[in-house]
Design an enzyme around this catalytic site. Structure first.
Site, PDB file in Angstrom:
ATOM      1  N   LYS A 166       0.814  -1.216   0.000  1.00  0.00           N
ATOM      2  CA  LYS A 166       0.000   0.000   0.000  1.00  0.00           C
ATOM      3  C   LYS A 166       0.850   1.269   0.000  1.00  0.00           C
ATOM      4  CE  LYS A 166      -4.200  -2.063   1.759  1.00  0.00           C
ATOM      5  NZ  LYS A 166      -3.774  -3.489   1.895  1.00  0.00           N
TER       6      LYS A 166
HETATM    7  C1  LIG Z   1      -4.384  -4.550   1.228  1.00  0.00           C
HETATM    8  C2  LIG Z   1      -3.617  -5.805   1.118  1.00  0.00           C
HETATM    9  C3  LIG Z   1      -3.995  -6.838   0.227  1.00  0.00           C
HETATM   10  C4  LIG Z   1      -5.252  -6.767  -0.627  1.00  0.00           C
HETATM   11  O1  LIG Z   1      -5.135  -5.830  -1.657  1.00  0.00           O
HETATM   12  P1  LIG Z   1      -6.434  -5.325  -2.465  1.00  0.00           P
HETATM   13  O2  LIG Z   1      -5.973  -4.220  -3.306  1.00  0.00           O
HETATM   14  O3  LIG Z   1      -7.416  -4.890  -1.401  1.00  0.00           O
HETATM   15  O4  LIG Z   1      -6.959  -6.478  -3.230  1.00  0.00           O
HETATM   16  C5  LIG Z   1      -3.183  -7.956   0.128  1.00  0.00           C
HETATM   17  N1  LIG Z   1      -2.077  -8.077   0.894  1.00  0.00           N
HETATM   18  C6  LIG Z   1      -1.689  -7.134   1.766  1.00  0.00           C
HETATM   19  C7  LIG Z   1      -0.470  -7.347   2.585  1.00  0.00           C
HETATM   20  C8  LIG Z   1      -2.439  -5.963   1.914  1.00  0.00           C
HETATM   21  O5  LIG Z   1      -2.042  -5.024   2.795  1.00  0.00           O
END
Ligand SMILES: *Cc1c(COP(=O)(O)O)cnc(C)c1O
Length: 468
Positions: free
Chosen positions: A112
């Site tokens: 993120k």
């Molecule tokens: C947010 C997150 C996901 C999921 O990603 P999306 O974009 O919501 O599908 C997967 N793995 C980790 C470690 C995350 O922080």
């Protein structure tokens, strides 16, 4: 470049307005009216660029001229300058024809950061130019809160308040939020659950007077700019592995469908992607949907991969828009049926169209632990419980073994040390810059699960900050 809503009722907007709005006024999600194209010649030209330069080129057409190229390039460079790995998103060979793309080298050790580091800078840039400021409020069960705080800390035009459930996030996750020392950051530990935190945030947004007075905003995963900032790493991987000549497949551990939707967008721009494979945990609405053509809501159950514990993948609406021939009214009708009836059968033609590109697999907690152990034994790599789900899903669903497969590693193993240690006997270490996280002073306020109390806190904090 204009952006339209998936529900067809909101006015088309320019990039800046979409950035600040998040959700469209008709409840839909914004999408570019048409996809910019990356021709084979342009893809060839990207080879050899560093990550920031490539990312800047890929994203520039989405801005529609609303931000000067030089200023944007500086923001992109700055966003990734602090990453622990100089490649930003390094590709590692995992096995024959199999790569891992590590997206966790940012400040909070999850993918993120890649989007939020840029989105925080974009917000600040646009707001300063307009002489405006916003108050970002959000609820977190772990990953998103720290990434948002790191992205917004110290920015002049932004104040940020993040609510987390008191005593119910891991110590590493809490400390990543509460040890950030910046005057525009407030952590609130709510005496309640994550759902209570989400309801409190919704409550603040629904309180129109409060929302307007403090100009509330969000940086959640439906924001178009977050999707945009995730497109470049797909292009980066494809070009490194031989695009435009060579086709490839991606495997993505999926929750809200934002990450894998960015892959879909990259493909729409001309990337030679032949398969998108999503991995889910026991909360498997998507993988059941791919198998049956029926989307069906079930209660969320906690798992070893909490960032994928979702009931409905909000970004799926963007794909649905294409599957329903970009007819906003049909999207709105379909989704309201899903909310009301808990079930949504997709037309057979649309479902089959989707299956030409997408497939999915699910792993429960036991299988996840086993896979972490096996992968460590076979390759020496420690994977976190989210990333390993992508790898296993990719391996089980890849149609042609000659197609290169890139599995996305979305979190650093040290973010989930207990699960990794239980599976491998090895406790993953935090990167050097976070080694003293456990000793840093924390700052947060414990408040009860009361909208009045939270709003009073926000009001007072902002007033004091304004007076200082
Ligand atoms: C947010 C997150 C996901 C999921 O990603 P999306 O974009 O919501 O599908 C997967 N793995 C980790 C470690 C995350 O922080």
């Amino acid at each position: 470049m204009r952006y339209i809503s998936t529900r067809g009722e909101a006015p088309a907007l320019a990039f800046e307005d979409v950035l600040l709005a998040g959700l469209a006024r008709d409840g839909g999600l914004y999408l570019p009216e048409a996809w910019p194209r990356l021709s084979p010649a342009e893809l060839n030209d990207l080879r050899g660029l560093d990550y920031a330069a490539l990312a800047c080129r890929v994203m520039l057409p989405f801005l529609g001229g609303s931000i000067a190229e030089e200023a944007f390039a500086a923001m992109v460079r700055d966003s990734y300058a602090s990453f622990d790995h100089k490649a930003v998103a390094p590709l590692k060979l995992l096995g024959a024809g199999e790569w891992l793309m590590e997206l966790f080298h940012g400040p909070t050790l999850a993918f993120k950061d890649i989007a939020l580091q840029l989105v925080g800078r974009l917000f600040d840039h646009v707001l300063k130019r307009r002489g405006e400021r916003v108050t970002i409020v959000g609820a977190t069960s772990g990953d998103t809160g720290s990434a948002a705080i790191e992205a917004c800390k110290g920015r002049q035009a932004i104040d940020i308040f993040i609510l987390h459930p008191h005593g119910r996030v891991s110590e590493v996750q809490r400390r990543q939020m509460t040890t950030v020392d910046a005057r525009n950051v407030w952590n609130i530990a709510v005496e309640g659950s994550f759902d209570d935190c989400q309801d409190l945030v919704k409550g603040m947004f629904n309180d129109e007077g409060f929302r307007e007075e403090h100009r509330l905003s969000a940086v959640n995963s439906i924001n178009w700019a977050r999707i945009m900032a995730q497109i470049p790493y797909y292009v980066w991987a494809a070009v490194a592995l031989g695009a435009p000549e060579r086709e490839l497949a991606f495997a993505v551990p999926t929750g809200n469908f934002g990450n894998v939707y960015a892959a879909y967008a990259a493909r729409a721009m001309g990337l030679p992607v032949v398969q998108l494979i999503v991995g889910s945990n026991r909360n498997d609405i998507l993988t059941r949907f791919f198998a049956s053509g029926v989307m069906e809501i079930r209660a969320v159950e906690p798992s070893l991969s909490p960032s994928m514990d979702i009931q409905i993948s909000s970004n799926f609406e963007r794909l649905l828009f294409d599957l329903l021939a970009r007819d906003g009214r049909r999207v709105a009708e379909t989704l309201s049926r899903l909310r009301n009836e808990g079930r949504l059968p997709l037309e057979r033609g649309a479902w089959q169209e989707m299956l030409r590109l997408f497939s999915g697999a699910r792993l429960d907690d036991e299988a996840t632990k086993r896979a972490i152990g096996e992968l460590y034994r076979d390759t020496g790599e420690l994977l976190d419980p989210h990333s390993v789900i992508g790898v296993v899903a990719g391996r089980s669903r890849l149609k042609d073994k000659a197609t290169p497969l890139v599995a996305l590693a979305t979190a650093h193993p040290a973010k989930f040390p207990d699960a990794v240690e239980a599976a491998t006997g090895v406790r993953p270490a935090l990167p050097d810059r976070l080694r003293d996280l456990g000793q840093r002073p924390e700052k947060y306020t414990i408040l009860s699960n009361s909208l009045e109390e939270i709003e009073a806190f926000v009001r007072q904090a902002l007033a004091m900050r304004g007076a200082a």
